[in-house]
Enzyme design. Structure first.
Site, mmCIF file in Angstrom:
data_model
loop_
_atom_site.group_PDB
_atom_site.id
_atom_site.type_symbol
_atom_site.label_atom_id
_atom_site.label_comp_id
_atom_site.label_asym_id
_atom_site.label_seq_id
_atom_site.Cartn_x
_atom_site.Cartn_y
_atom_site.Cartn_z
ATOM 1 N N TYR A 116 -32.051 6.857 50.702
ATOM 2 C CA TYR A 116 -32.667 6.388 51.879
ATOM 3 C C TYR A 116 -31.600 6.394 52.842
ATOM 4 C CZ TYR A 116 -35.824 4.267 48.585
ATOM 5 O OH TYR A 116 -37.244 4.120 47.868
ATOM 6 N N MET A 139 -33.285 0.520 44.439
ATOM 7 C CA MET A 139 -33.460 -0.807 43.547
ATOM 8 C C MET A 139 -33.540 -0.470 42.129
ATOM 9 S SD MET A 139 -37.132 -2.667 43.627
ATOM 10 C CE MET A 139 -37.046 -3.642 45.218
ATOM 11 N N ARG A 182 -17.032 -30.960 45.865
ATOM 12 C CA ARG A 182 -18.203 -30.338 45.150
ATOM 13 C C ARG A 182 -18.593 -31.639 44.264
ATOM 14 N NH1 ARG A 182 -18.046 -24.904 41.331
ATOM 15 N NH2 ARG A 182 -17.322 -26.466 40.046
ATOM 16 N N LYS A 205 -21.701 -20.500 30.351
ATOM 17 C CA LYS A 205 -22.784 -20.372 30.930
ATOM 18 C C LYS A 205 -23.131 -19.026 31.809
ATOM 19 C CE LYS A 205 -19.325 -21.367 34.899
ATOM 20 N NZ LYS A 205 -18.480 -22.405 35.333
#
Ligand code: PLP
Length: 371
Positions: A263, A312, A127, A33
Site C-alpha cells: 500500500y 491488516m 493512578r 493479566k
C-alpha cells in the site's frame, strides 16, 4: 488464523522458580493479566499448574473467574481497579480485591460476607490508591466496622526507566509510613509493592510478596533493569523467553526492478527480487509502524527484511538472498530459528514500543500451543 504462538512450558516454570529463589516460594504472585501478557491465560496456567502456586494475579474479576473455572484453588489477587458492582462477586470467587478509594471501600464494608481485601496507596504515580495521608482515616473506618485487612500495597512509577532508584526509595518511604498507620492500630497486614523490575533490583521492595509479570515470561522489563541487575549482582540472571511466534510462507513471487511493494507504493524495488507473502498483519499484532523500521523475520534461520507497509492481515518480506524459500516454509516473527533469534524487545523496538504492549496485543485468537 495462520500463525501460532508456541509457549515453552519448561521456560515458564524455570522463570517462576527463579523468582521463588529470589523472594521465597510463598511470596511469588505470578501475574497472568492481559491474557498472560499475550501468552494465553489458559495455556500459561496449565504450564504453571504443576508448580506449588501460592498466588496468581489478574487485572479483572472476570479473569479470576476464568482461573477458578480452570481449577485454580489458591489465592488470587485482582490488581486492577475494583468497582462497587463487583465486590460481592469477588468475594464469592475468593478473589482478593485491591481497594484504593472510599467509594469502593464503603461498598466492601457494607457486604454481609466480606472477602479478603488489600488497601492500596498511591505513593507517587497518581493512578490507583489512597493518598498516604489518608491512611489514618482508612484505618479509623476499618476499625469502626471491625473489618480486617489482608494486605497493604503500592506500585512503583519509575523503576524500569532509570538506573538511579531515588524516586522509588521516596515511594518506599511513603509506603512504609502509610503501612505504619495499620501496624500502630494493631493490625498486621501483609505488605507488597514490587513487580518484576523492583523485585530484581531493589531488595527493600520485596516485603511479603512480589507481583511478577513480564519477567515470568522471560523478558527483562527494560534494558536499564538488566544493566542495574548486572551492576548489583556478579552473575547474569537466566531468564528464558517463553513465547515464539511462527507463521508460514503463503506466496513466493518475483518482483522486477522498478515495481512497487504494498500500500502507498512506499517501497520500490531497485533490483529484481523474490519476496514472500506472510499471513500476518497488524490485526494479528504485528505493529504497522514496525514496517517503517529495519525490521525482519527469520526464514530458514536467515534474516529476511520486511518490505512495504504492513497490511491488516498480511506482510511482505525480501527473500532474494534465499533461493530455496518455498510456500509453506516456517517463518519466525519472535523467537529462535537456527542460530539467530528475534527477541520481543527487538520487535517492540522496531515498533517504538515496549515488550509489555507488543506481547499483550498479540491477538487472542492466535492458537497458543504448549511445547
Ligand atoms: C502488571 C502489574 C504488576 C506486574 O508488573 P511487571 O512489571 O509485569 O512484573 C505488578 N503490580 C501491579 C499493580 C500491576 O498492575
Amino acid at each position: 488464523m495462520l500463525s501460532r504462538l508456541e509457549i515453552d512450558a519448561g521456560a515458564l516454570r524455570h522463570n517462576y522458580r527463579l523468582f521463588c529463589g529470589i523472594a521465597g516460594a510463598q511470596r511469588v504472585c505470578a501475574v497472568l493479566k492481559a491474557n498472560a501478557y499475550g501468552h494465553g491465560l489458559a495455556a500459561s496456567y496449565q504450564a504453571l499448574a504443576s508448580e506449588q502456586l501460592h498466588w496468581l494475579g489478574v487485572n479483572y474479576v472476570d479473569e479470576a473467574r476464568q482461573l477458578r473455572d480452570l481449577g485454580y484453588g489458591g489465592r488470587l489477587l485482582v490488581v486492577g481497579p475494583a468497582v462497587e458492582r463487583e465486590v460481592a462477586r469477588a468475594a464469592q470467587l475468593k478473589a482478593e480485591l485491591v481497594i484504593g478509594n472510599f467509594v469502593v471501600l464503603q461498598a466492601w464494608l457494607a457486604l454481609g460476607q466480606r472477602g479478603p481485601v488489600h488497601i492500596k496507596f498511591d505513593t507517587g504515580m497518581s493512578r490507583q490508591g489512597f493518598l498516604p495521608r489518608e491512611a489514618p482515616a482508612v484505618v479509623a473506618l476499618l476499625r469502626q466496622h471491625q473489618a480486617a485487612v489482608t494486605g497493604v500495597c503500592t506500585h512503583f512509577a519509575n523503576v524500569e526507566d532509570v538506573t538511579d532508584q531515588t524516586y522509588s526509595l521516596h515511594q518506599l518511604s511513603l509506603f512504609e509510613q502509610a503501612a505504619k498507620a495499620f501496624t500502630d492500630a494493631g493490625m498486621a497486614p501483609m505488605l507488597h509493592a514490587a513487580s518484576s523490575a523492583s523485585a530484581l533490583i531493589m531488595d527493600a521492595s520485596r516485603f511479603d510478596m512480589v507481583r511478577i509479570g513480564m519477567s515470568l515470561y522471560g523478558v527483562w522489563p527494560s534494558p536499564l533493569t538488566r544493566v542495574s541487575y548486572l551492576q548489583l549482582h556478579a552473575g547474569v540472571l537466566d531468564l528464558q523467553p517463553v513465547l515464539s511466534w511462527r507463521t508460514e510462507v503463503t506466496t513466493v513471487k518475483p518482483v522486477i526492478s522498478g515495481e512497487y511493494i504494498g500500500y502507498g507504493c512506499t517501497y520500490r524495488a531497485i533490483r529484481d527480487m523474490r519476496i514472500a507473502v506472510l499471513p500476518v498483519g497488524y490485526y494479528e499484532g504485528f505493529p504497522r509502524i514496525a514496517g517503517e523500521a529495519a525490521s525482519f523475520v527469520l526464514i530458514r534461520g536467515e534474516r529476511c527484511p520486511v518490505v512495504g507497509r504492513i497490511c491488516m492481515n498480511m506482510m511482505m518480506v525480501d527473500t532474494t538472498h534465499l533461493a530455496a524459500v518455498e510456500v509453506g516454509d516456517q517463518v519466525t516473527l519472535i523467537g529462535k530459528d537456527g542460530k539467530d533469534v528475534i527477541a520481543a524487545h527487538d520487535l517492540a523496538g522496531w515498533a517504538r514500543s515496549i515488550p509489555y504492549e507488543l506481547l499483550s496485543r498479540l491477538h487472542q485468537d492466535m492458537p497458543r500451543t504448549l511445547v
